[in-house]
Motif scaffolding. Structure first.
Motif, PDB file in Angstrom:
ATOM      1  N   TYR A   8      11.744  27.422  14.043  1.00  0.00           N
ATOM      2  CA  TYR A   8      12.459  28.224  15.039  1.00  0.00           C
ATOM      3  C   TYR A   8      12.197  27.725  16.457  1.00  0.00           C
ATOM      4  CZ  TYR A   8      14.664  32.279  17.142  1.00  0.00           C
ATOM      5  OH  TYR A   8      15.502  33.099  17.857  1.00  0.00           O
ATOM      6  N   SER A   9      11.094  27.017  16.625  1.00  0.00           N
ATOM      7  CA  SER A   9      10.716  26.483  17.930  1.00  0.00           C
ATOM      8  C   SER A   9      11.690  25.427  18.430  1.00  0.00           C
ATOM      9  CB  SER A   9       9.310  25.884  17.828  1.00  0.00           C
ATOM     10  OG  SER A   9       8.587  26.020  19.009  1.00  0.00           O
ATOM     11  N   VAL A  10      12.454  24.840  17.527  1.00  0.00           N
ATOM     12  CA  VAL A  10      13.464  23.839  17.912  1.00  0.00           C
ATOM     13  C   VAL A  10      14.861  24.350  17.541  1.00  0.00           C
ATOM     14  CG1 VAL A  10      11.964  21.808  17.867  1.00  0.00           C
ATOM     15  CG2 VAL A  10      13.019  22.579  15.747  1.00  0.00           C
ATOM     16  N   ASN A  11      15.024  25.668  17.576  1.00  0.00           N
ATOM     17  CA  ASN A  11      16.276  26.273  17.117  1.00  0.00           C
ATOM     18  C   ASN A  11      17.503  25.735  17.850  1.00  0.00           C
ATOM     19  OD1 ASN A  11      17.744  28.392  15.538  1.00  0.00           O
ATOM     20  ND2 ASN A  11      18.155  29.183  17.594  1.00  0.00           N
ATOM     21  N   ALA A  12      17.375  25.473  19.138  1.00  0.00           N
ATOM     22  CA  ALA A  12      18.521  24.964  19.901  1.00  0.00           C
ATOM     23  C   ALA A  12      19.006  23.634  19.331  1.00  0.00           C
ATOM     24  CB  ALA A  12      18.156  24.809  21.371  1.00  0.00           C
ATOM     25  N   ARG A  13      18.086  22.770  18.955  1.00  0.00           N
ATOM     26  CA  ARG A  13      18.448  21.483  18.334  1.00  0.00           C
ATOM     27  C   ARG A  13      19.006  21.693  16.928  1.00  0.00           C
ATOM     28  NH1 ARG A  13      17.815  16.038  20.429  1.00  0.00           N
ATOM     29  NH2 ARG A  13      16.865  16.305  22.488  1.00  0.00           N
ATOM     30  N   VAL A  14      18.394  22.593  16.189  1.00  0.00           N
ATOM     31  CA  VAL A  14      18.856  22.887  14.832  1.00  0.00           C
ATOM     32  C   VAL A  14      20.324  23.307  14.866  1.00  0.00           C
ATOM     33  CG1 VAL A  14      18.588  24.423  12.850  1.00  0.00           C
ATOM     34  CG2 VAL A  14      16.552  23.506  13.979  1.00  0.00           C
ATOM     35  N   GLN A  15      20.649  24.191  15.814  1.00  0.00           N
ATOM     36  CA  GLN A  15      22.019  24.700  15.897  1.00  0.00           C
ATOM     37  C   GLN A  15      22.984  23.646  16.449  1.00  0.00           C
ATOM     38  OE1 GLN A  15      22.714  27.502  14.478  1.00  0.00           O
ATOM     39  NE2 GLN A  15      20.564  28.017  14.128  1.00  0.00           N
ATOM     40  N   LYS A  16      22.572  22.952  17.490  1.00  0.00           N
ATOM     41  CA  LYS A  16      23.455  21.990  18.156  1.00  0.00           C
ATOM     42  C   LYS A  16      23.734  20.780  17.287  1.00  0.00           C
ATOM     43  CE  LYS A  16      23.905  19.266  22.413  1.00  0.00           C
ATOM     44  NZ  LYS A  16      23.247  18.898  23.701  1.00  0.00           N
ATOM     45  N   GLU A  17      22.699  20.299  16.579  1.00  0.00           N
ATOM     46  CA  GLU A  17      22.819  19.054  15.822  1.00  0.00           C
ATOM     47  C   GLU A  17      22.867  19.284  14.315  1.00  0.00           C
ATOM     48  OE1 GLU A  17      19.650  16.554  17.200  1.00  0.00           O
ATOM     49  OE2 GLU A  17      20.227  16.788  19.309  1.00  0.00           O
ATOM     50  N   ASN A  18      22.924  20.572  13.922  1.00  0.00           N
ATOM     51  CA  ASN A  18      23.053  20.923  12.506  1.00  0.00           C
ATOM     52  C   ASN A  18      21.920  20.344  11.665  1.00  0.00           C
ATOM     53  OD1 ASN A  18      24.452  22.345  10.495  1.00  0.00           O
ATOM     54  ND2 ASN A  18      25.551  20.514   9.839  1.00  0.00           N
ATOM     55  N   TRP A  19      20.699  20.483  12.158  1.00  0.00           N
ATOM     56  CA  TRP A  19      19.532  19.976  11.442  1.00  0.00           C
ATOM     57  C   TRP A  19      19.368  20.696  10.102  1.00  0.00           C
ATOM     58  CZ3 TRP A  19      14.518  19.294  14.821  1.00  0.00           C
ATOM     59  CH2 TRP A  19      14.730  18.281  15.764  1.00  0.00           C
ATOM     60  N   THR A  20      18.904  19.952   9.124  1.00  0.00           N
ATOM     61  CA  THR A  20      18.418  20.533   7.876  1.00  0.00           C
ATOM     62  C   THR A  20      16.905  20.691   7.984  1.00  0.00           C
ATOM     63  OG1 THR A  20      17.993  18.383   6.859  1.00  0.00           O
ATOM     64  CG2 THR A  20      20.226  19.332   6.587  1.00  0.00           C
ATOM     65  N   THR A  21      16.313  21.330   7.005  1.00  0.00           N
ATOM     66  CA  THR A  21      14.855  21.447   7.004  1.00  0.00           C
ATOM     67  C   THR A  21      14.196  20.077   6.942  1.00  0.00           C
ATOM     68  OG1 THR A  21      14.985  23.628   5.956  1.00  0.00           O
ATOM     69  CG2 THR A  21      12.879  22.480   5.811  1.00  0.00           C
ATOM     70  N   VAL A  22      14.792  19.151   6.219  1.00  0.00           N
ATOM     71  CA  VAL A  22      14.244  17.789   6.149  1.00  0.00           C
ATOM     72  C   VAL A  22      14.308  17.111   7.519  1.00  0.00           C
ATOM     73  CG1 VAL A  22      14.575  15.474   5.171  1.00  0.00           C
ATOM     74  CG2 VAL A  22      14.646  17.493   3.687  1.00  0.00           C
ATOM     75  N   ASP A  23      15.371  17.340   8.274  1.00  0.00           N
ATOM     76  CA  ASP A  23      15.445  16.795   9.635  1.00  0.00           C
ATOM     77  C   ASP A  23      14.273  17.305  10.475  1.00  0.00           C
ATOM     78  OD1 ASP A  23      17.842  15.369   9.217  1.00  0.00           O
ATOM     79  OD2 ASP A  23      19.041  17.156   9.670  1.00  0.00           O
ATOM     80  N   ASP A 260      14.678  21.428  26.784  1.00  0.00           N
ATOM     81  CA  ASP A 260      14.859  20.680  25.540  1.00  0.00           C
ATOM     82  C   ASP A 260      13.684  21.006  24.611  1.00  0.00           C
ATOM     83  OD1 ASP A 260      14.881  18.809  23.473  1.00  0.00           O
ATOM     84  OD2 ASP A 260      15.630  17.200  24.752  1.00  0.00           O
ATOM     85  N   PRO A 261      13.932  21.629  23.472  1.00  0.00           N
ATOM     86  CA  PRO A 261      12.823  22.058  22.624  1.00  0.00           C
ATOM     87  C   PRO A 261      11.995  20.916  22.062  1.00  0.00           C
ATOM     88  CG  PRO A 261      14.910  22.373  21.496  1.00  0.00           C
ATOM     89  CD  PRO A 261      15.241  22.023  22.911  1.00  0.00           C
ATOM     90  N   LYS A 262      12.605  19.742  21.868  1.00  0.00           N
ATOM     91  CA  LYS A 262      11.819  18.609  21.362  1.00  0.00           C
ATOM     92  C   LYS A 262      10.744  18.235  22.373  1.00  0.00           C
ATOM     93  CE  LYS A 262      13.639  15.199  19.069  1.00  0.00           C
ATOM     94  NZ  LYS A 262      14.486  14.044  18.675  1.00  0.00           N
ATOM     95  N   VAL A 263      11.134  18.133  23.638  1.00  0.00           N
ATOM     96  CA  VAL A 263      10.192  17.773  24.696  1.00  0.00           C
ATOM     97  C   VAL A 263       9.170  18.887  24.902  1.00  0.00           C
ATOM     98  CG1 VAL A 263       9.964  17.211  27.152  1.00  0.00           C
ATOM     99  CG2 VAL A 263      11.906  16.318  25.838  1.00  0.00           C
ATOM    100  N   ALA A 264       9.646  20.129  24.933  1.00  0.00           N
ATOM    101  CA  ALA A 264       8.764  21.275  25.169  1.00  0.00           C
ATOM    102  C   ALA A 264       7.714  21.415  24.071  1.00  0.00           C
ATOM    103  CB  ALA A 264       9.592  22.554  25.272  1.00  0.00           C
ATOM    104  N   ASN A 265       8.107  21.203  22.826  1.00  0.00           N
ATOM    105  CA  ASN A 265       7.155  21.337  21.729  1.00  0.00           C
ATOM    106  C   ASN A 265       6.127  20.221  21.709  1.00  0.00           C
ATOM    107  OD1 ASN A 265       7.637  23.678  19.727  1.00  0.00           O
ATOM    108  ND2 ASN A 265       9.693  23.041  20.309  1.00  0.00           N
ATOM    109  N   GLU A 266       6.545  19.021  22.076  1.00  0.00           N
ATOM    110  CA  GLU A 266       5.573  17.918  22.166  1.00  0.00           C
ATOM    111  C   GLU A 266       4.506  18.233  23.203  1.00  0.00           C
ATOM    112  OE1 GLU A 266       7.270  13.897  22.308  1.00  0.00           O
ATOM    113  OE2 GLU A 266       9.114  14.748  21.468  1.00  0.00           O
ATOM    114  N   GLU A 267       4.936  18.784  24.342  1.00  0.00           N
ATOM    115  CA  GLU A 267       3.975  19.160  25.381  1.00  0.00           C
ATOM    116  C   GLU A 267       3.103  20.316  24.912  1.00  0.00           C
ATOM    117  OE1 GLU A 267       1.744  19.351  28.790  1.00  0.00           O
ATOM    118  OE2 GLU A 267       3.043  17.732  28.045  1.00  0.00           O
ATOM    119  N   ALA A 268       3.694  21.275  24.206  1.00  0.00           N
ATOM    120  CA  ALA A 268       2.929  22.411  23.686  1.00  0.00           C
ATOM    121  C   ALA A 268       1.851  21.942  22.708  1.00  0.00           C
ATOM    122  CB  ALA A 268       3.860  23.400  23.007  1.00  0.00           C
ATOM    123  N   VAL A 269       2.200  20.983  21.867  1.00  0.00           N
ATOM    124  CA  VAL A 269       1.222  20.434  20.917  1.00  0.00           C
ATOM    125  C   VAL A 269       0.066  19.778  21.673  1.00  0.00           C
ATOM    126  CG1 VAL A 269       0.850  18.644  19.168  1.00  0.00           C
ATOM    127  CG2 VAL A 269       2.850  20.141  19.012  1.00  0.00           C
TER     128      VAL A 269
END
Length: 277
Positions: A8-23, A260-269
């Motif tokens: 859910y932390s990357v939900n914006a990307r999941v929705q925008k790019e139609n990510w699967t769980t494997v993605d 951007d959740p990808k960038v934000a989560n990398e920094e959070a990690v």
């Protein structure tokens, strides 16, 4: 303690790019994670996907920190509430396939003319029924402090005590307490012995000049999700407290901001790992 990121932390990307769980698993591996939190809302073809996900988890040496079920026991008919029990029971089965013994659960939310007493009775009844299976399978049902029911620590505590099962505990969401105007530190002190899962989250008060839409608290204050450490939550206090009680589970990042959740989560990690040293 180990670091995980919720899908859910990357939900914006999941929705925008139609990510699967494997993605999402691929992304988690790219940023060097050892754990992921998965959700029932993201399956497209659950039965077929689970086998693929289990294989990928093994291949990538990733562990599932928790499996999240999006249930709601505040339903007026017994038939509807039974469906919510079945949803959690199915979640227990999926969790076991994924190799986790944590199922994040909700309680529900008030609506219409319902009272807190109505909602609480239904929640306790539903969780008692689901706890029967949880106990048999030795899987924890971890209540997230979320919404108008079980948003405050005293509500979470009361529901856990009324259900009275060793397998019904707390998913301690560090940020959500701000939405019900409770200090996360005080909430932690109340629930510290009941925590089996942690959402590492932060919020800040929205600046009036900002054009983005945030989350409204129970008193109408609008807040914005932020990278942990940039908001109101004293995360050091909580991490130190978890160390004091010997918590050795997962800290699962759940970013709900507008960047951007990808960038934000990398920094959070990075920040969380630094905090854990």
């Amino acid at each position: 303690m180990r670091v995980s990121v919720s899908m859910y932390s990357v939900n914006a990307r999941v929705q925008k790019e139609n990510w699967t769980t494997v993605d999402f698993l691929n992304y988690a591996k790219e940023i060097g994670l050892g754990g992921v939190e998965l959700l029932d809302i993201y399956w497209k073809d659950k039965e077929n996907e689970i086998a693929e996900v289990v294989s990928k988890l093994r291949e990538m040496e990733l562990q599932v920190s928790a499996y999240d079920v999006t249930n709601n026991f505040v339903k007026e008919s017994a038939e509807e509430r039974t469906l919510e029990v079945e949803k959690i029971n199915d979640g227990i089965e999926v969790a076991k396939k994924l190799g986790t013994n944590i199922v994040r659960v909700f309680c529900g939310d008030l609506h219409g003319n319902l009272t807190y007493e109505d909602g609480q009775d239904w929640i306790v009844e539903g969780l008692k029924r689901s706890a029967e299976k949880a106990e048999r399978e030795q899987v924890y049902l971890a209540i997230e402090n979320h919404g108008l029911l079980a948003g405050k620590s005293e509500q979470v505590e009361e529901i856990i005590e009324k259900v009275n099962s060793p397998y019904v505990k707390s998913t301690f969401d560090t940020g959500n307490f701000l939405l019900v105007h409770e200090e996360p530190e005080k909430a932690f002190d109340k629930l510290r012995e009941k925590i089996v899962h942690v959402h590492f989250k932060d919020f800040r008060i929205k600046d009036p000049s900002e054009q983005v839409k945030g989350f409204r608290s129970t008193q109408g204050v609008e807040v914005i999700g932020t990278i942990p450490g940039e908001g109101q939550v004293n995360l050091s206090y909580i991490v130190n407290g978890l160390n004091e009680i010997g918590y050795d589970g997962w800290l699962s990042i759940e970013y709900e901001g507008k960047d951007d959740p990808k960038v934000a989560n990398e920094e959070a990690v990075r920040r969380l790992r630094k905090l854990l040293k």
